[in-house]
Design a protein around this motif. Structure first.
Motif, mmCIF file in Angstrom:
data_model
loop_
_atom_site.group_PDB
_atom_site.id
_atom_site.type_symbol
_atom_site.label_atom_id
_atom_site.label_comp_id
_atom_site.label_asym_id
_atom_site.label_seq_id
_atom_site.Cartn_x
_atom_site.Cartn_y
_atom_site.Cartn_z
ATOM 1 N N VAL A 98 1.274 -4.289 7.478
ATOM 2 C CA VAL A 98 0.837 -3.345 6.451
ATOM 3 C C VAL A 98 -0.609 -3.672 6.080
ATOM 4 N N SER A 111 0.871 -1.176 0.000
ATOM 5 C CA SER A 111 0.000 0.000 0.000
ATOM 6 C C SER A 111 0.904 1.220 0.000
ATOM 7 N N TYR A 112 0.334 2.396 -0.182
ATOM 8 C CA TYR A 112 1.121 3.628 -0.184
ATOM 9 C C TYR A 112 1.804 3.834 1.168
ATOM 10 N N GLU A 113 1.254 3.179 2.208
ATOM 11 C CA GLU A 113 1.770 3.352 3.572
ATOM 12 C C GLU A 113 3.100 2.625 3.795
ATOM 13 N N ARG A 157 8.475 2.809 6.204
ATOM 14 C CA ARG A 157 8.484 1.567 6.964
ATOM 15 C C ARG A 157 9.798 0.814 6.770
ATOM 16 N N ASP A 186 10.607 9.421 5.869
ATOM 17 C CA ASP A 186 9.206 9.358 5.444
ATOM 18 C C ASP A 186 9.046 9.093 3.955
#
Length: 473
Positions: A103, A82-84, A88, A212
């Motif tokens: 995730v 995912s974009y998240e 990470r 980030d």
């Protein structure tokens, strides 16, 4: 409900063998349940009729020939995406190790990727700014390119990798820098690194405030070699997802490809395959190509995947199979020089054996600056003359050299001290880099600048700048 097989035929290192398994697929994922109820994942790596060889990710210690239950999962290895994933940290097989939980997947993707149709590839244009003069000017990194760094054991390639991650960014048309644009990200994959090196990478990115926009995949030297073989595949899968589904420009930095190849060699040996050159498997070329060719730009997508694989050359031997095969597949190389490194020059980029085969179409007017190509050619040619002058001086002495050769020696000293050498925290714009290049070229007489159009010499020749360089020395 799939069939479950009880018991194993044999165990050999990280591999287990299972007989009488029909309708199995290569690279199919497998779940192994131990006698204590714990499970481990594996994948099918060899098929011989109904006899299959399974590679166990977490190792085979504790597995029983009688009680182990094996279940085929009917799919290749996938990782959640995912974009998240930006910001990470994952281990080599794509599991989170940053304590932030799993995730939440928008979708699952096969780590082997999808082959890119050559017809749908877009020719790479425009460049990615690294802020490092020797790279930005002389071996420019183009979006969609694969440009490896050839280093040696004990050299400062990890430091250079961190600097590139900290400073890399996009440039808009005309060379104006956009800074850290929202649609630019970095996927960083480390394979076979020690704990202190992994901590150095994480700490450096966090202190620089770039975490980030970075996705990290860390495979430590004490992790299973199976995970090391998967690390670049997981990293490139994440990069392709962000580039082609979220239209981001992704720079993939992978270190150390040599550790990946050695894991591949060890794994190949455990399967009993016939070794090739220096013990590496015969399919090393195609295996590396399956990684490197995942860089590029696809028609209809505004994103791109650019690769900087870093590899250490055993004994500084550029003819070793790993750098040799890498050079065949990629579009140039950045070579680090041990002699420069020992004299305290950072980054110790060896200019003459380094090149970027795609830079000619991604620099110049509309991209960097109109005189960029001429300046790069002249800096390179003049530095080649420096090597000739140094070789002659070593035979007859510097005092016996001609005036022109002495000028080349002075140019060579200034070029290494001011152009190649720069501080770890120094982020130079392309304008600063080209202006510095002109100051260095102005140490030489105008008639020696035979690679530059006269109109650029009239506009940019900088005798005052050359004097200031000499005074600062």
């Amino acid at each position: 409900m799939g069939l479950e097989y009880i018991g194993l035929n044999s165990i050999n290192g990280p591999l287990v063998v299972l007989d009488h398994v029909p309708k199995v697929s290569y690279e199919e994922m497998v779940s192994l349940t131990l006698a204590d109820g714990s499970t481990r994942l594996g994948r099918v790596v060899q098929i011989d009729g109904e006899r299959v060889v399974i590679q166990v990710f977490e190792g085979t210690s504790g597995l029983s020939l009688q009680n182990t239950k094996t279940k085929l999962m009917g799919r290749p290895m996938q990782i959640p995406l995912s974009y998240e994933v930006l910001g990470r940290v994952f281990n080599g097989s794509g599991k989170p190790i940053d304590g932030l939980g799993e995730v939440y997947a928008e979708r699952y993707a096969d780590v082997n990727g999808s082959p890119i149709n050559p017809v749908s590839r877009v020719y790479p244009r425009n460049y990615i700014k690294t802020g490092i003069s020797s790279i930005d000017c002389l071996m420019t990194l183009i979006r969609g390119q694969k440009l490896p760094i050839f280093s040696g054991s004990g050299m400062q390639h990890n430091k250079l990798a961190v600097q590139i991650v900290k400073q890399a960014g996009l440039a808009s048309e005309g060379g104006e820098e956009e800074g850290q644009a929202e649609n630019f990200g970095i996927v960083f994959a480390a394979m076979g690194v020690k704990n202190d090196v992994a901590d150095y990478f994480r700490r450096s990115f966090e202190q620089a405030g770039v975490m980030d926009r970075v996705v990290m995949f860390l495979n430590l030297s004490n992790d299973p070699i199976i995970e090391r073989v998967l690390t670049p595949k997981c990293a490139l899968t994440a990069a392709e997802y962000l580039a082609f589904e979220h239209n981001m420009h992704i720079l993939v930095v992978m270190t150390d490809i040599t550790a990946y190849c050695e894991a591949l060699r060890e794994f190949s040996s455990s399967k009993g395959e016939i070794p090739g050159r220096k013990g590496y498997p015969g399919y090393l070329y195609s295996d590396l190509a399956s990684l490197y060719e995942r860089a590029g730009i696809i028609e209809g997508c505004s994103g791109s995947v650019t690769q900087i694989p870093i590899l250490t050359m055993p004994n500084d031997d550029i003819t070793h199979p790993v750098p040799d095969l890498t050079g065949y597949i990629t579009e140039g190389q950045i070579v680090l020089d041990r002699g420069l490194d020992q004299t305290g020059i950072y980054p110790p980029v060896a200019v003459l054996p380094s090149l970027s085969r795609l830079m000619k179409d991604g620099i110049g007017e509309g991209y960097t600056r109109a005189d960029h190509s001429d300046v790069a050619n002249q800096l390179f040619a003049s530095y080649a003359n420096v090597q000739d002058a140094r070789a002659l001086a070593s035979v007859i002495g510097e005092e016996e050299l001609s005036e022109m050769d002495r000028k080349y020696l002075e140019y060579g000293r200034m070029f290494e001290k001011h152009f190649i050498n720069q501080d770890f925290s120094e982020n130079r714009t392309i304008e600063q880099t080209l202006s510095l290049g002109w100051k260095l070229l102005s140490l030489l007489p105008k008639n020696a600048l035979d690679r530059i159009d006269n109109k650029w010499i009239e506009q940019y020749y900088d005798e005052a700048g050359a004097r200031s360089l000499l005074e600062s020395a």
